[in-house]
Design an enzyme around this catalytic site. Sequence first.
Site, PDB file in Angstrom:
ATOM      1  N   CYS A 247       0.473  -0.917   0.150  1.00 60.62           N
ATOM      2  CA  CYS A 247      -0.345   0.019  -0.076  1.00 60.62           C
ATOM      3  C   CYS A 247       0.662   1.172  -0.316  1.00 60.62           C
ATOM      4  CB  CYS A 247      -1.115  -0.025   1.293  1.00 60.62           C
ATOM      5  SG  CYS A 247      -0.203  -0.628   2.857  1.00 60.62           S
ATOM      6  N   ARG A 252      -1.841  -0.694   5.459  1.00 62.26           N
ATOM      7  CA  ARG A 252      -2.985  -1.001   4.742  1.00 62.26           C
ATOM      8  C   ARG A 252      -3.101  -2.474   4.230  1.00 62.26           C
ATOM      9  NH1 ARG A 252      -4.231   3.365   1.231  1.00 62.26           N
ATOM     10  NH2 ARG A 252      -2.431   4.363   1.499  1.00 62.26           N
TER      11      ARG A 252
END
Lengths: 301, 243, 142
Positions: A247, A252
């Site tokens: 990410c 994430r």
Amino acid sequence: MSVPFDPSESLREYAHPEALVTTEWLAQNLGTKGLVVLESDEDVLLYQTGHIPTAVKIDWFTELNDDTLRDYLDGTDFAALLSSKGINRDDTVVIYGDKSNWWASYALWVFKLFGHEDVRLLNGGREKWIAEGRELTREIPEVEVTNYPVIERHDSQIRAFRDDVMKHFGNPLIDVRSPQEYTGERTHMPDYPEEGALRGGHIPTAASVPWARAANEDKTFKSLADLQQIYLEEAGLKPGDDVIAYCRIGERSSHTWFVLKYLLGFYSVRNYDGSWTEWGSSVAVPIVKGPERGAVPVIKR
Amino acid sequence: MKLEQLTPIPGLIGMDGPEGLRDYFAGTFWTAPSFLLNVVANKAGQFTGATGSSRDISNELDYQALIGFRKAADGILTTAHTARIEQYRRSRYAPLALVSRSGDFSGIPAVEIDTAGPIDSKVYLLVTRGQLRSVKARYTSPWIQVVSIGSGSTFRLSFALTRIGWRKILVEAGPTFSSYLISRSVIRGIALSITDAGESSPLEAAAAALQNLGVVTATLESADRVEGTLFTRWTDIHPQRRS
Amino acid sequence: MTNPPAIQALIADFNELPIKERLDLLLEFSDNLPKLPARYADHPDLLERVEECQAPVYLFVEIDDAKHVQLFFSAPPEAPTTRGFASVLHEALNGLPAQEILDVDANFPDELGLTAAVSPLRMNGMRAMLARIKRQTREKLA
């Protein structure tokens, strides 16, 4: 001593149901010897406003990173940290947090770098616990300091570095950022201030699957069927694939890493935590702008 | 300045004499952490009488209500000034916290006299950082603890009380300090007793006192009439704008 | 230019506490963010969204006849850090003459000693709120 797994029906369909617990199970097992509950949030003050009784706070920023290197704790520091949280090597650790367990997944991934065997996520995280009207407290629990062993970190299984990505082309890459970050319209998360890589776009051949697609409205993970639809049908993953997820800084993508490994059952899943912040500001690595995945690049060595 | 808005809640609860009143008020009132201001006044909006003390205005019923609140509180907050005028002793129901900008805690029985209340009832002296050292040196009795409130801002004050472990804080100060706390939006609830209310409605009886405290809008949460004394409770306190 | 007294007090209050306790003081601010008066609570469209923040935060600047600034903030309870920042800014700036708001050091949030406890990334939110307060103040003065 670890605690028995959650036998709930709702978890059975996943590849590794033992990696999750339900709110119901946790409510019943709070205070059990051998169970340590950790809260890992994006908001640094959230725990203080109220948390699950007996839960101890762990903060990704101040505790999981090494001060000087842009790297994680080494074995000695990790042992000291977990000892201070009252955790034994064979304890069951349940981690939960805000934003659909985004940072809880990240903490779990770090625990796995050090090979802690029994660590699980609370399905639905903090938000589900609160939505169900379950008890919160501001009381900070008394922690009995333990003697967690010094474990050498083994990154290769679940962590990818930039050179690993360079060698990975031809194998699937999952970009879990927002569509605007993927196409290069934006170099930071919507609603988040610029942390800035130099260039916008994505790693060639990466499929765009924003991380939050793996979660339901109530922040629990989607059903196996829904996840298969997203990751197998749409993104084109096949059983047995060797996958790297990334990410912006790997926070994430830990969430997606958890989904791919523990729910869908992929054996080889790695989190490229240098992620776009590193790739986008590196010289001489290929990038693609726009909505197309792009072709496998020819790497000049 | 006019009291702009009241939301009366119908129904007055009858009490079974002073004992019943005390127990009623000892029930939980707050959602912690918060500051409850307890104040007694007359219909004219005066908080003290000829001697300058609230005892001129108060009565036995109001006193019982005060005891009830003290029992429910984690601690009592007042100023050194009020504690001196009212000759505060240590309370068996709750510890005491006294604020003073000047660091002057003289003439207060709770501070100076070991027989003025239980010896194990703590008294916290809250002072700004400049006063800390000298006040610590001067007041060394075992029931006293001197605590810094830094700059003296209300945030720093409430932080100090939270650190002591107080969640339900009963404010028993005079109108000056009370108005100040209200103007800073510290006060979550006001328990206002009007001792000469007679048959007046809550709004009629309380308006002058609330106005004098700088309250512009408030919501009436309950009103209880006992023998001509009206006990009112207000939440959603909005002060005049800060200038 | 020296900071206004309220800001000096804040800087002193935060910095004299150990780092962990600075978070607790921020929590105190967070818990006590003044509520919106009815005219804004009923009309959230009047407030300006602060895009840079990690949570939905809205603010509005009013300038009275004496050219003093009143600030209004809205931030949800699930974002206590952002609420804390809004509350600190309210304490620092509310009621000041408009010109003083324009003159306030845009980097004063860095002097609070919170960065170590909260992360530089999160502190950006507070700077963004301050920048918007200044901008709204400038626009309303004109």
